[in-house]
Design an enzyme around this catalytic site. Structure first.
Site, PDB file in Angstrom:
ATOM      1  N   ASN A 165       6.857   2.161  -5.953  1.00  0.00           N
ATOM      2  CA  ASN A 165       5.791   3.167  -5.938  1.00  0.00           C
ATOM      3  C   ASN A 165       5.645   3.652  -4.504  1.00  0.00           C
ATOM      4  O   ASN A 165       5.072   2.958  -3.666  1.00  0.00           O
ATOM      5  CB  ASN A 165       4.494   2.530  -6.446  1.00  0.00           C
ATOM      6  CG  ASN A 165       3.306   3.465  -6.331  1.00  0.00           C
ATOM      7  OD1 ASN A 165       3.472   4.666  -6.085  1.00  0.00           O
ATOM      8  ND2 ASN A 165       2.103   2.925  -6.510  1.00  0.00           N
ATOM      9  N   GLY A 212      -1.213  -3.981  -0.932  1.00  0.00           N
ATOM     10  CA  GLY A 212      -1.160  -3.457   0.435  1.00  0.00           C
ATOM     11  C   GLY A 212      -1.890  -4.326   1.443  1.00  0.00           C
ATOM     12  O   GLY A 212      -2.173  -3.879   2.556  1.00  0.00           O
ATOM     13  N   SER A 271       1.884  -6.807  -2.798  1.00  0.00           N
ATOM     14  CA  SER A 271       2.553  -7.386  -1.630  1.00  0.00           C
ATOM     15  C   SER A 271       3.814  -8.174  -1.982  1.00  0.00           C
ATOM     16  O   SER A 271       4.068  -9.230  -1.395  1.00  0.00           O
ATOM     17  CB  SER A 271       1.568  -8.229  -0.814  1.00  0.00           C
ATOM     18  OG  SER A 271       0.486  -7.410  -0.368  1.00  0.00           O
ATOM     19  N   HIS A 322      -3.019   3.338 -11.934  1.00  0.00           N
ATOM     20  CA  HIS A 322      -2.917   2.533 -10.712  1.00  0.00           C
ATOM     21  C   HIS A 322      -4.324   2.305 -10.160  1.00  0.00           C
ATOM     22  O   HIS A 322      -5.189   3.185 -10.259  1.00  0.00           O
ATOM     23  CB  HIS A 322      -2.039   3.249  -9.688  1.00  0.00           C
ATOM     24  CG  HIS A 322      -1.683   2.385  -8.533  1.00  0.00           C
ATOM     25  ND1 HIS A 322      -2.539   2.175  -7.484  1.00  0.00           N
ATOM     26  CD2 HIS A 322      -0.586   1.634  -8.276  1.00  0.00           C
ATOM     27  CE1 HIS A 322      -1.968   1.341  -6.618  1.00  0.00           C
ATOM     28  NE2 HIS A 322      -0.778   1.004  -7.080  1.00  0.00           N
TER      29      HIS A 322
HETATM   30  C1  PEP Z   1       1.185  -0.981  -5.499  1.00  0.00           C
HETATM   31  O1  PEP Z   1       0.466  -0.183  -4.952  1.00  0.00           O
HETATM   32  O2  PEP Z   1       1.544  -0.787  -6.674  1.00  0.00           O
HETATM   33  C2  PEP Z   1       1.593  -2.156  -4.737  1.00  0.00           C
HETATM   34  C3  PEP Z   1       1.936  -3.218  -5.399  1.00  0.00           C
HETATM   35  O3  PEP Z   1       1.550  -2.062  -3.349  1.00  0.00           O
HETATM   36  P1  PEP Z   1       2.031  -3.183  -2.299  1.00  0.00           P
HETATM   37  O4  PEP Z   1       3.385  -3.699  -2.775  1.00  0.00           O
HETATM   38  O5  PEP Z   1       2.137  -2.467  -1.005  1.00  0.00           O
HETATM   39  O6  PEP Z   1       1.012  -4.252  -2.316  1.00  0.00           O
END
Ligand code: PEP
Length: 254
Positions: free
Chosen positions: A10, A174, A214, A96
């Site tokens: 994403n 994130g 993450s 999301h």
């Molecule tokens: C996301 O926004 O779908 C996500 C999992 O972000 P991150 O991997 O940066 O935590």
């Protein structure tokens, strides 16, 4: 029952045209030809076409990050499912947590979008997950339960068999803070049991449930090795080809 591991990136609102094409090209070139993983890239909608063109005949699919659930009409600024299909999308991310939190999307909105995606032949990746406050109040299962019932409302078992779910604890998105494999697996197992209740066990065993929050090359093997974790929805780490490919390489190859 074996479910094919599915890793999707994403890119959110994080790439510009040149970077999007370069990133797609690097993922295309770096994906081993014998990888058993299903892989998708979800760039900003303006770059879907360019990314799709860059991927050429590679098995990597592209997906939108949202859609508007109506057919043609006076909906200034919106993009519908047929338009995503037109530019070569196979997937669309729906509900999301950023859209739920920042744009006020409700489970009912997600259910309408899910219906529109399925009707257009897209695979919806339906996101659900609790906030930190909800986890600390031990509400994780009840939040996920109500998001799933609401977001998948009106789907038949045949419809449900065509979707992908992404469990994304909001506190892990994130933030660099990942759910432990045990924490994630516990929620995934709960989700699968609920899907069994709603759509029957055979369908529940077919639905892929991605984990998101993450995910990185260093934690992917353990997460993706859990029995009910069937892939990853990756934000930050999908913006570097090396990291995204590292996550794919960590996925079970069976
Ligand atoms: C996301 O926004 O779908 C996500 C999992 O972000 P991150 O991997 O940066 O935590």
């Amino acid at each position: 029952m074996s479910r094919r591991t599915f890793v999707a990136g994403n890119w959110k609102m994080n790439t510009r045209a040149d970077a999007a094409v370069a990133l797609a090209g690097a993922v295309r070139d770096g994906l081993p030809s014998d990888s058993r993983c299903e892989v998708a890239l979800c760039p900003p909608s303006l770059y879907l076409h360019a990314v799709r063109q860059t991927l050429g005949d590679s098995p990597i699919g592209v997906g939108g990050q949202n859609l508007y659930p109506e057919a043609d009409g006076a909906f200034t600024g919106e993009i519908n499912a047929a338009m995503l299909v037109d530019v070569g999308c196979r997937y669309v991310i729906l509900g999301h947590s950023e859209r739920r939190q920042l744009m006020g999307e409700t489970d009912q909105d997600v259910a309408s979008k899910c219906r529109a995606a399925l009707d257009a032949g897209l695979t919806p990746i339906v996101c659900i997950g609790e906030t930190l406050e909800q986890r600390e109040a031990e509400m994780t299962n009840s939040v996920v339960d109500s998001q799933i019932r609401g977001s998948l409302h009106g789907l038949s078992p045949e419809d449900a068999a065509r979707i992908v779910l992404a469990y994304e604890p909001v506190w892990a998105i994130g933030t660099g803070r990942t759910a432990t494999p045990e924490q994630a697996e516990a929620v995934h197992a709960f989700i699968r049991a609920l899907l069994g209740e709603l759509f029957g066990e055979a369908v529940a065993n077919q639905i892929r449930i991605q984990y998101g929050g993450s995910v990185k090359p260093g934690n992917a093997a353990e997460l993706l090795g859990q029995p009910n974790i069937d892939g990853a929805l990756v934000g930050g780490a999908s913006l570097k080809a090396e990291d995204f490919l590292g996550i794919i390489a960590a996925a079970p190859q069976s």
